[in-house]
Design an enzyme around this catalytic site. Structure first.
Site, PDB file in Angstrom:
ATOM      1  CG  ASP A   1      -2.048   0.955   1.146  1.00 18.66           C
ATOM      2  OD1 ASP A   1      -2.290   1.499   0.047  1.00 18.66           O
ATOM      3  OD2 ASP A   1      -2.714   1.184   2.175  1.00 18.66           O
TER       4      ASP A   1
ATOM      5  CB  SER B   1      -8.198  -5.566  -4.436  1.00 21.36           C
ATOM      6  OG  SER B   1      -8.814  -4.336  -4.726  1.00 21.36           O
TER       7      SER B   1
ATOM      8  CD  GLU C   1     -12.900  -5.345  -3.168  1.00 23.82           C
ATOM      9  OE1 GLU C   1     -11.688  -5.587  -2.992  1.00 23.82           O
ATOM     10  OE2 GLU C   1     -13.777  -6.226  -3.119  1.00 23.82           O
ATOM     11  CG  ASN C   2      -7.096  -2.281  -6.552  1.00 27.27           C
ATOM     12  OD1 ASN C   2      -6.135  -3.033  -6.378  1.00 27.27           O
ATOM     13  ND2 ASN C   2      -7.452  -1.389  -5.621  1.00 27.27           N
TER      14      ASN C   2
ATOM     15  NE  ARG D   1      -1.657   6.540   1.198  1.00 26.53           N
ATOM     16  CZ  ARG D   1      -1.832   5.617   2.131  1.00 26.53           C
ATOM     17  NH1 ARG D   1      -1.729   5.932   3.400  1.00 26.53           N
ATOM     18  NH2 ARG D   1      -2.110   4.382   1.788  1.00 26.53           N
TER      19      ARG D   1
ATOM     20  CD  GLU E   1       1.637 -13.301  15.536  1.00 23.77           C
ATOM     21  OE1 GLU E   1       1.685 -12.125  15.936  1.00 23.77           O
ATOM     22  OE2 GLU E   1       1.104 -14.221  16.189  1.00 23.77           O
TER      23      GLU E   1
HETATM   24  C1  FPP Z   1      -1.492   0.378  -3.490  1.00 25.34           C
HETATM   25  O1  FPP Z   1      -1.115   1.697  -3.635  1.00 25.34           O
HETATM   26  C2  FPP Z   1      -1.022  -0.450  -4.570  1.00 25.34           C
HETATM   27  C3  FPP Z   1      -1.805  -0.997  -5.557  1.00 25.34           C
HETATM   28  C4  FPP Z   1      -3.246  -0.784  -5.710  1.00 25.34           C
HETATM   29  C5  FPP Z   1      -1.264  -1.854  -6.582  1.00 25.34           C
HETATM   30  C6  FPP Z   1       0.023  -2.530  -6.231  1.00 25.34           C
HETATM   31  C7  FPP Z   1       0.752  -2.667  -7.467  1.00 25.34           C
HETATM   32  C8  FPP Z   1       2.097  -2.662  -7.620  1.00 25.34           C
HETATM   33  C9  FPP Z   1       3.068  -2.631  -6.524  1.00 25.34           C
HETATM   34  C10 FPP Z   1       2.684  -2.695  -8.961  1.00 25.34           C
HETATM   35  C11 FPP Z   1       1.984  -3.461 -10.021  1.00 25.34           C
HETATM   36  C12 FPP Z   1       1.845  -4.891  -9.790  1.00 25.34           C
HETATM   37  C13 FPP Z   1       2.432  -5.907 -10.454  1.00 25.34           C
HETATM   38  C14 FPP Z   1       2.021  -7.301 -10.168  1.00 25.34           C
HETATM   39  C15 FPP Z   1       3.485  -5.720 -11.437  1.00 25.34           C
HETATM   40  P1  FPP Z   1      -2.276   2.774  -3.690  1.00 25.34           P
HETATM   41  O2  FPP Z   1      -2.421   3.201  -5.106  1.00 25.34           O
HETATM   42  O3  FPP Z   1      -3.499   2.245  -3.057  1.00 25.34           O
HETATM   43  O4  FPP Z   1      -1.633   3.914  -2.837  1.00 25.34           O
HETATM   44  P2  FPP Z   1      -2.424   4.992  -1.976  1.00 25.34           P
HETATM   45  O5  FPP Z   1      -3.153   4.242  -0.900  1.00 25.34           O
HETATM   46  O6  FPP Z   1      -1.324   5.841  -1.447  1.00 25.34           O
HETATM   47  O7  FPP Z   1      -3.336   5.713  -2.911  1.00 25.34           O
END
Ligand code: FPP
Length: 256
Positions: free
Chosen positions: A30, A75, A77-78, A34, A217
């Protein structure tokens, strides 16, 4: 009663690297957005930096002797994010598979996906399945990519298949129990996570591994995911090693 529960420490503990290392580590990556906004960059740059962090953590986890690393990469939800961001994330995943798969394979890592496959763009699904097929026989760390994944969705799909098997007489209603339910989940072949790490200071599960997290954990890191490095992972392992896992029983120290 003596507590004999598997404490989830990697079985192949050999000198140095593996001591106190959790067997199955799951990560909620996460804070990409940000991280970027804090630097005056577009959110997409955070995701790009997130992929670099992902590469480092995969490599370091394998080096430390983690047996299973599960990463929450997208996810269910994304999909509600702006289409441009979703498109960017899909592109990143595609490039990641195309560019990094060979290196992951060279590291003897086995890749597998959890999440809903139905309805996914066939080209994305094809790439993921290509990765699974290429690395299937690998004997090193298992990298579980949680993609189009939601815990409730996973449980609902499992219950649907279980109900169909009950209706067809494959399984008797009285035989439905925790073990049989586990066998219908996407994670059927995997042990439950020992340690769940979430970066960026948020302290919630966000629909990740709901069933499997029963005795995990939790470790919450204040760093945003792109800043989560080898040292941060080692700190999480140190914290894990100091935990007293009881699984609802007594402390191993007390029960001795
Ligand atoms: C959360 O940050 C992250 C994600 C929704 C996606 C995670 C993806 C990656 C690390 C890279 C792509 C994945 C692969 C498999 C190559 P956020 O956007 O929710 O951050 P925020 O909470 O600060 O807005």
């Amino acid at each position: 009663m003596t507590v004999t529960a598997d404490l989830g420490v990697s079985a192949q503990v050999d000198a140095g690297e593996r001591i106190g290392v959790p067997r199955h580590v799951a990560v909620i990556m996460d804070g990409n957005g940000r991280w970027a906004v804090g630097r005056g960059l577009p959110r997409t740059e955070g995701h790009r930096a997130g992929v670099a962090a992902l590469r480092r953590i995969v490599k370091h986890s394998a080096k430390r002797g983690v047996e299973i690393l599960t990463l929450f990469s997208f996810s269910s939800e994304n999909w509600n994010r702006p289409p441009a961001e979703v498109g960017f994330l899909m592109g990143l995943l595609e490039r990641f598979v195309r560019r990094d798969l060979a290196e992951i394979h060279r590291q003897n890592v086995r890749v597998t996906m959890i999440g809903e496959r139905e309805g996914l763009d066939p080209s994305i699904l094809g790439l993921i399945e290509e990765g699974e097929a290429l690395t299937r026989e690998n004997t090193g760390m298992t990298l579980v990519v949680a993609f189009n994944y939601g815990g409730r969705n996973e449980i609902a799909r499992a219950v649907k298949r279980l109900a169909a098997d009950v209706a067809q007489g494959v399984i008797a209603p009285q035989d439905v129990n925790e073990d049989s339910i586990s066998r219908y989940l996407d994670t059927a072949a995997l042990p439950d996570p020992d340690l769940i790490i979430r970066t960026s200071g948020e302290q919630r599960l966000s629909n990740f591994l709901l069933w499997q997290a029963a005795y995990s954990e939790f470790y919450f890191a204040d760093l945003h995911w792109p800043d989560f490095d080898e040292c941060a992972l080692d700190s999480a392992f140190e914290a894990f090693a100091a935990r007293d896992r009881r699984f609802g029983g007594l402390s191993a120290k007390v029960a001795r």
